[in-house]
Enzyme design. Structure first.
Site, short mmCIF file in Angstrom:
data_model
loop_
_atom_site.label_atom_id
_atom_site.label_comp_id
_atom_site.label_asym_id
_atom_site.label_seq_id
_atom_site.Cartn_x
_atom_site.Cartn_y
_atom_site.Cartn_z
N HIS A 141 0.57 -1.15 0.31
CA HIS A 141 -0.03 0.11 0.01
C HIS A 141 1.14 1.26 0.01
CE1 HIS A 141 0.80 0.81 4.33
NE2 HIS A 141 0.49 -0.64 4.47
N CYS A 157 3.12 -4.91 6.59
CA CYS A 157 2.85 -4.57 5.26
C CYS A 157 3.98 -3.99 4.59
CB CYS A 157 1.53 -3.73 5.27
SG CYS A 157 0.11 -4.43 5.70
#
Length: 234
Positions: A141, A157
């Protein structure tokens, strides 16, 4: 190298990723060697790519994301990865979903949820969820802390510069695409090698020796080698 401040740091990180160098954003020794060595090379070798189409490899040792199409690199980008306490997992994963302007759920109550389009949303404006065997909640992301790109700061992440994910990765990589996450050693055990090194000198080719031509003497010239006194006179 003509940039300054934050722009210089970020562009240096992008260049390090492009050259398969560990992303630091500083002029460390490896980066200086790559910058100032004329015969320096960076290239990838893939024994058996998992797809003929687009797929992704995350190098946890160098903090880079490489976008491939088959066995050809299409782009390399610096990333932020998980801390020692919340590491990015190693796995052969798949792209599970993609969302623009996602809301953030706060990791199941660990943090306060953040709505979509909120400037404090740690996901930025792009989310690419991963399907990892035995794991959940991981994805690629955007970010709101670009100074952390190239380090180990996330909850596991993979964060990218917003510009990079929005323009180069999110629009191209389809749901279902393979995503490999691993260290140098793990990626190499799967057949993916990302080289960054001074080019090896090739041995100079041996000169081809021309065969020596034996001279054939003209029989009429033999007479020149005979003493004049030995010649018969007719």
């Amino acid at each position: 190298m003509d940039k300054s401040g934050v722009e210089r740091r970020d562009e240096l990180k992008r260049w390090q990723a492009l050259m398969n160098l560990p992303v630091t954003g500083t002029l460390d020794e490896k980066t200086k060697t790559a910058l100032y060595t004329e015969n320096y090379e960076a290239y990838d070798e893939i024994k058996n790519p998992p797809s003929k189409g687009y797929w992704i490899a995350i190098n946890k040792s160098r903090r880079t994301l490489t976008l491939y199409k088959g066995s050809k690199s299409q782009g390399k980008y610096p990333v932020t990865l998980g801390t020692n306490a919340t590491p990015t997992p190693s796995a052969k994963a798949k792209m599970q979903n993609k969302h623009k302007n996602p809301a953030w759920g706060g990791m199941g109550g660990k943090y306060t949820p953040v709505a979509a389009d909120d400037p404090n949303n740690p996901l930025g404006e792009r989310w690419m969820g991963l399907r990892i065997p035995g794991q959940n909640g991981y994805g690629i992301h955007g970010n709101i802390k670009p100074h952390q790109i190239g380090g180990y700061y996330s909850n596991g992440c993979i964060r990218m510069f917003n510009y990079d994910i929005e323009n180069y990765v999110f629009p191209i990589v389809p749901v279902g695409a393979p995503v490999w996450l691993g260290t140098d050693n793990e990626l190499e055990s799967w057949g993916l090698y990302q080289y960054s090194r001074i080019m090896k000198e090739k041995p100079a080719p041996k000169p081809v020796e021309k065969p020596v031509e034996k001279s054939v003497e003209d029989p009429m010239m033999q007479i020149e080698k005979v003493n004049a006194g030995e010649l018969l006179e007719f």
